[in-house]
Enzyme design. Structure first.
Site, PDB file in Angstrom:
ATOM      1  N   CYS A  83     -13.902  50.514  65.909  1.00 26.91           N
ATOM      2  CA  CYS A  83     -13.663  51.692  66.522  1.00 26.91           C
ATOM      3  C   CYS A  83     -12.875  51.416  67.869  1.00 26.91           C
ATOM      4  CB  CYS A  83     -14.985  52.437  66.870  1.00 26.91           C
ATOM      5  SG  CYS A  83     -16.118  51.373  67.446  1.00 26.91           S
ATOM      6  N   GLU A 136     -20.866  58.721  67.933  1.00 24.75           N
ATOM      7  CA  GLU A 136     -19.926  57.669  68.453  1.00 24.75           C
ATOM      8  C   GLU A 136     -18.778  57.510  67.355  1.00 24.75           C
ATOM      9  OE1 GLU A 136     -20.266  55.630  70.949  1.00 24.75           O
ATOM     10  OE2 GLU A 136     -22.294  55.842  71.396  1.00 24.75           O
ATOM     11  N   GLY A 148     -17.972  63.448  62.190  1.00 17.07           N
ATOM     12  CA  GLY A 148     -18.455  63.738  63.415  1.00 17.07           C
ATOM     13  C   GLY A 148     -18.408  65.231  63.847  1.00 17.07           C
ATOM     14  N   LYS A 177     -29.567  56.027  57.183  1.00 19.74           N
ATOM     15  CA  LYS A 177     -28.518  55.728  56.175  1.00 19.74           C
ATOM     16  C   LYS A 177     -27.521  54.897  56.284  1.00 19.74           C
ATOM     17  CE  LYS A 177     -24.969  58.149  54.480  1.00 19.74           C
ATOM     18  NZ  LYS A 177     -24.446  56.977  53.914  1.00 19.74           N
ATOM     19  N   GLY A 231     -19.286  56.888  62.962  1.00 21.02           N
ATOM     20  CA  GLY A 231     -18.386  57.124  61.904  1.00 21.02           C
ATOM     21  C   GLY A 231     -17.087  57.869  62.465  1.00 21.02           C
ATOM     22  N   SER A 232     -16.371  58.517  61.399  1.00 21.83           N
ATOM     23  CA  SER A 232     -15.055  59.126  61.606  1.00 21.83           C
ATOM     24  C   SER A 232     -15.311  60.205  62.774  1.00 21.83           C
ATOM     25  CB  SER A 232     -14.455  59.286  60.608  1.00 21.83           C
ATOM     26  OG  SER A 232     -15.040  60.195  59.817  1.00 21.83           O
ATOM     27  N   THR A 233     -14.272  60.744  63.359  1.00 17.57           N
ATOM     28  CA  THR A 233     -14.194  61.923  64.040  1.00 17.57           C
ATOM     29  C   THR A 233     -14.422  63.057  63.189  1.00 17.57           C
ATOM     30  OG1 THR A 233     -12.944  60.534  65.887  1.00 17.57           O
ATOM     31  CG2 THR A 233     -12.858  63.032  65.499  1.00 17.57           C
ATOM     32  N   GLU A 234     -13.888  62.971  61.927  1.00 21.61           N
ATOM     33  CA  GLU A 234     -13.940  64.245  61.144  1.00 21.61           C
ATOM     34  C   GLU A 234     -15.280  64.595  60.534  1.00 21.61           C
ATOM     35  OE1 GLU A 234     -12.022  63.111  57.517  1.00 21.61           O
ATOM     36  OE2 GLU A 234     -12.124  64.963  56.714  1.00 21.61           O
ATOM     37  N   GLU A 260      -5.913  57.081  64.035  1.00 19.49           N
ATOM     38  CA  GLU A 260      -6.717  55.651  63.913  1.00 19.49           C
ATOM     39  C   GLU A 260      -6.000  55.004  62.332  1.00 19.49           C
ATOM     40  OE1 GLU A 260     -11.189  55.963  63.495  1.00 19.49           O
ATOM     41  OE2 GLU A 260     -11.127  54.253  64.983  1.00 19.49           O
TER      42      GLU A 260
HETATM   43  P1  NAD Z   1     -17.139  58.042  57.833  1.00 19.30           P
HETATM   44  O1  NAD Z   1     -17.499  59.188  58.789  1.00 19.30           O
HETATM   45  O2  NAD Z   1     -16.657  58.475  56.786  1.00 19.30           O
HETATM   46  O3  NAD Z   1     -18.828  57.657  57.327  1.00 19.30           O
HETATM   47  C1  NAD Z   1     -19.695  57.060  58.212  1.00 19.30           C
HETATM   48  C2  NAD Z   1     -20.958  57.326  57.567  1.00 19.30           C
HETATM   49  O4  NAD Z   1     -21.353  58.820  57.296  1.00 19.30           O
HETATM   50  C3  NAD Z   1     -21.268  56.830  56.190  1.00 19.30           C
HETATM   51  O5  NAD Z   1     -22.679  56.530  56.141  1.00 19.30           O
HETATM   52  C4  NAD Z   1     -21.058  58.033  55.250  1.00 19.30           C
HETATM   53  O6  NAD Z   1     -21.743  58.007  54.135  1.00 19.30           O
HETATM   54  C5  NAD Z   1     -21.711  59.134  56.145  1.00 19.30           C
HETATM   55  N1  NAD Z   1     -21.169  60.482  55.834  1.00 19.30           N
HETATM   56  C6  NAD Z   1     -19.982  60.793  55.237  1.00 19.30           C
HETATM   57  N2  NAD Z   1     -19.900  62.432  55.147  1.00 19.30           N
HETATM   58  C7  NAD Z   1     -20.982  62.863  55.753  1.00 19.30           C
HETATM   59  C8  NAD Z   1     -21.538  64.142  56.076  1.00 19.30           C
HETATM   60  N3  NAD Z   1     -20.875  65.255  55.741  1.00 19.30           N
HETATM   61  N4  NAD Z   1     -22.828  64.221  56.851  1.00 19.30           N
HETATM   62  C9  NAD Z   1     -23.642  63.051  57.214  1.00 19.30           C
HETATM   63  N5  NAD Z   1     -22.959  61.821  56.814  1.00 19.30           N
HETATM   64  C10 NAD Z   1     -21.883  61.704  56.284  1.00 19.30           C
HETATM   65  O7  NAD Z   1     -16.774  56.864  58.664  1.00 19.30           O
HETATM   66  P2  NAD Z   1     -16.598  55.485  58.003  1.00 19.30           P
HETATM   67  O8  NAD Z   1     -15.315  55.387  57.193  1.00 19.30           O
HETATM   68  O9  NAD Z   1     -17.710  54.715  57.323  1.00 19.30           O
HETATM   69  O10 NAD Z   1     -16.130  54.513  59.320  1.00 19.30           O
HETATM   70  C11 NAD Z   1     -15.262  54.378  60.134  1.00 19.30           C
HETATM   71  C12 NAD Z   1     -15.124  55.213  61.235  1.00 19.30           C
HETATM   72  O11 NAD Z   1     -16.191  54.854  62.121  1.00 19.30           O
HETATM   73  C13 NAD Z   1     -13.968  55.020  62.180  1.00 19.30           C
HETATM   74  O12 NAD Z   1     -13.387  56.217  62.205  1.00 19.30           O
HETATM   75  C14 NAD Z   1     -14.639  54.348  63.130  1.00 19.30           C
HETATM   76  O13 NAD Z   1     -13.689  54.525  64.707  1.00 19.30           O
HETATM   77  C15 NAD Z   1     -15.896  54.697  63.545  1.00 19.30           C
HETATM   78  N6  NAD Z   1     -16.789  53.926  64.082  1.00 19.30           N
HETATM   79  C16 NAD Z   1     -17.145  54.187  65.457  1.00 19.30           C
HETATM   80  C17 NAD Z   1     -17.794  53.361  66.343  1.00 19.30           C
HETATM   81  C18 NAD Z   1     -18.266  53.691  67.556  1.00 19.30           C
HETATM   82  O14 NAD Z   1     -19.351  53.419  68.271  1.00 19.30           O
HETATM   83  N7  NAD Z   1     -17.619  54.557  68.258  1.00 19.30           N
HETATM   84  C19 NAD Z   1     -18.267  52.328  65.552  1.00 19.30           C
HETATM   85  C20 NAD Z   1     -18.173  51.736  64.443  1.00 19.30           C
HETATM   86  C21 NAD Z   1     -17.309  52.650  63.585  1.00 19.30           C
END
Ligand code: NAD
Length: 485
Positions: free
Chosen positions: A300, A266, A249, A192, A244-247, A397
C-alpha cells in the site's frame, strides 16, 4: 521454474525446504478455540500463485457462522478477557510472540507458498516484524494507564468485540497489526483473512491453542467479500478495523455510518519517492528498487511514483535500469529470488490492464529481458517514463511491480506533484541536506515520510494515511487509541 533477468548472475538453485509445513487437505473456521465446519458446508480453494496447484479447501463462513464467532468473542470478552489484569493479558501476548519466533520458519515457508512472495522477505521481514509487533503490544498491556489516554476511573477501557478484515499482501503481518493491539487493550476479536491467503491466519489459530489463549478471545472466519460484509455489519461488533482497497473501504464507511461502531480504515496509496539532485544516487537506486519491487509492488505504501530532479534523471534512470537487470524473478521458495509471483490471476489482469493503459496514453514502457515461468502468475519489473500527471498510471494504484517516472525542476514543483494525488499514505525523500528533508517532509501530505530509506517498519512507529488512504493509525502508542474507549 527459476527465471532471471538477462544480467543476473547464474546462481545455483537454493530452494527452501517445505518439509517443515504440514498443509492439511481442508481447514475449518476457528471459533471459540476450536476448528469447526461452516454451517452451510460450503468451501473454497486456496492455490499457490507460483504453481497454480490447489493447496487446501477452506471453509466459507456465512452470516450464521459469523454470528457464532461474534457470540464466542462476546462471551470471552465479558467473562474472561476484559476482567483479566493487563499483566495477565500481556503474558499471553508474550507467549504468542515467542511461539511465532519458535515457529518462524514454518510461518515464512507457508506464507511464501500461499502468497507467492519471496522466502527471503517472509523470513527476514514479515515474520520477524510480526513477532516484534506482538512483543511490543504485550509490553503495553499492563501499562495502558501510562499511555496518555486517561487514568483512574476515566482510564483506558476496551471497546468490546472487534471485527477485523485484512488483505492478501501481508497476510500474517496485517493480522498482527490488528490482533496484537486489540488484545493488549482487552478486546476480543473476529478476524477475516483475505480469500487468497488464509493459511497463515489458520496456523496462527493453532498458535492461539498452543498458547492456551482462552477460547473465543481470537476467532478466525474465512471467506470472501460476503463474509467480510457480514462481519462488519454484525450488530454486536463494537469496532471495525479494515485494511484493503479504497473502494471497499468506502463501502464499509457507508455501511457503518449511523451506527456507534468505531472504525479505522487503512486503504490504498500512490506514494511519491522524490530524488533530489544532491541525493546519494546509488543508495537512492536501491531505495527505488526496494520501494516498488519489494513484495512484487503489492504494498500500500509502495514508492510507485518516482519523482526525479531533471538534472539527474538520466543518471538515475541509467543506474536503475542496470540494477533492474540483476533482479531475479521466479520461484518464491528459492532463497535468491527477488521478485516472486503475483498473488492471483485477478491481480495480474489488473496490472496488465493498467500497464496497457499506460502505453496507450503515450508513456514509454521498459522491462529488462526476463524469462517468466510458464505456470503461475508473473509480471516483470517494469518502469514507465514520459509519464504525465494526468495519466492513469500516475494516479491509480497499480499494486504491482510497475513504476511511473515523473521529472521535476525545483523542490516546490516536486512537492506540488507529490501532493497531486487522491491518496496520502507515504512518501520518500532522497537528498544530502537535512534542511531539505525537514522542509520537504513538512510540505508533504502523507502519513509516513521516509528520508534516505524506504519501506521501513517498526512496531513503535504509527502508520496510516490522509485523504483516500483512510483514517486512524496502527502501530505505536497511537495504535492503542483505536482499541480504547
Ligand atoms: P480488497 O479491498 O479487495 O479486500 C480486502 C479485504 O476485504 C479482503 O479480506 C476481502 O475479502 C474483504 N472484502 C471485500 N469486499 C468486502 C466488503 N464489501 N465488505 C467487507 N469486506 C470485504 O483489497 P485487496 O485487493 O485484498 O488488498 C489490496 C488493497 O489493500 C490495496 O488497495 C492496498 O493499498 C490496500 N492495503 C492497504 C494497507 C494500509 O495499511 N493502508 C496495507 C495493505 C494493503
Amino acid at each position: 521454474m527459476a527465471a532471471k533477468t538477462s544480467n543476473a548472475f547464474d546462481y545455483a538453485p537454493a530452494p527452501e525446504s517445505t518439509a517443515i509445513v504440514d498443509i492439511k487437505p481442508s481447514y475449518g473456521l476457528f471459533v471459540n478455540g476450536e476448528f469447526t465446519d461452516a454451517t452451510s458446508g460450503r468451501g473454497f480453494k486456496t492455490i499457490s500463485p507460483s504453481t497454480e496447484e490447489v493447496l487446501a479447501e477452506i471453509a466459507e463462513a456465512d452470516a450464521a457462522d459469523v454470528d457464532l464467532a461474534v457470540k464466542a468473542a462476546r462471551r470471552a470478552y465479558t467473562r474472561v478477557w476484559s476482567r483479566m489484569s493487563g499483566a495477565e493479558r500481556g503474558k499471553y501476548l508474550f507467549r504468542i510472540a515467542r511461539i511465532i519466533q519458535e515457529r518462524a520458519r514454518e510461518f515464512a515457508v507457508l506464507e511464501s507458498i500461499d502468497n507467492g512472495k519471496p522466502i527471503k522477505e517472509t523470513r527476514d521481514v514479515d515474520v520477524p516484524t510480526v513477532a516484534a509487533h506482538f512483543f511490543y503490544y504485550a509490553g503495553w498491556a499492563d501499562k495502558l494507564e501510562y499511555s496518555g489516554y486517561g487514568t483512574g476511573p476515566d482510564g483506558p477501557q476496551p471497546l468490546g468485540v472487534a471485527g477485523q478484515v485484512i488483505p492478501w499482501n501481508f497476510p500474517l503481518l496485517m493480522l498482527a497489526w490488528k490482533i496484537a493491539p486489540a488484545l493488549a487493550c482487552g478486546n476480543t476479536v473476529v478476524l477475516k483473512p483475505a480469500e487468497t491467503t488464509p493459511l497463515t491466519a489458520l496456523l496462527f489459530a493453532e498458535v492461539c491453542q498452543q498458547a492456551d489463549l482462552p477460547p473465543g478471545v481470537v476467532n478466525i472466519v474465512t471467506g470472501a467479500g460476503e463474509t467480510g460484509r457480514a462481519l462488519i455489519g454484525h450488530p454486536d461488533v463494537d469496532k471495525v478495523a479494515f485494511t484493503g482497497s479504497t473502494e471497499v473501504g468506502r463501502s464499509i464507511a457507508k455501511a457503518v455510518a449511523g451506527s456507534d461502531k468505531r472504525v479505522t480504515l487503512e486503504l490504498g496509496g500512490k506514494a511519491a519517492n522524490i530524488v533530489f539532485d544532491d541525493a546519494p544516487v546509488d543508495q537512492a537506486v536501491e531505495g527505488i528498487v526496494n520501494g516498488i519491487f519489494f513484495n512484487q509492488g503489492h504494498v500500500c505504501c509502495a514508492g510507485s511514483r518516482l519523482l526525479v530532479q531533471e538534472s539527474v534523471a538520466e543518471e538515475v534512470l541509467g543506474k536503475l535500469k542496470r540494477r533492474m537487470k540483476t533482479l531475479r524473478v521466479g520461484d518464491p521458495l528459492d532463497k535468491n529470488t527477488d521478485i516472486g509471483a503475483i498473488n492471483s490471476a485477478e491481480q495480474l489482469a489488473k496490472i496488465r490492464e493498467l500497464s496497457e493503459v499506460g502505453e496507450a496514453e503515450g508513456a514509454e514502457r521498459w522491462s529488462p529481458p526476463c524469462d517468466l515461468p510458464s505456470t503461475g502468475f508473473w509480471f516483470p519489473p517494469t518502469i514507465f517514463t514520459g509519464v504525465s500527471q494526468a495519466h492513469r498510471i500516475a494516479r491509480e494504484e497499480i499494486f504491482g511491480p510497475v513504476l511511473s517516472v515523473i521529472t521535476f525542476r525545483t523542490p516546490k514543483e516536486a512537492v506540488e506533484k507529490a501532493n497531486n494525488t487522491p491518496f496520502g499514505l507515504s512518501a520518500g525523500i532522497w537528498t544530502d541536506k537535512g534542511s531539505r528533508i525537514l522542509w520537504t517532509a513538512s510540505q508533504l501530505r502523507a502519513g509516513v515520510v521516509w528520508s534516505n530509506t524506504f519501506n521501513r517498519f517498526d512496531p513503535a512507529s504509527p502508520f496510516g494515511g490522509y485523504k483516500e488512504s483512510g483514517y486512524g493509525r496502527e502501530g505505536g502508542r497511537h495504535g492503542l487509541e483505536a482499541y480504547l474507549r
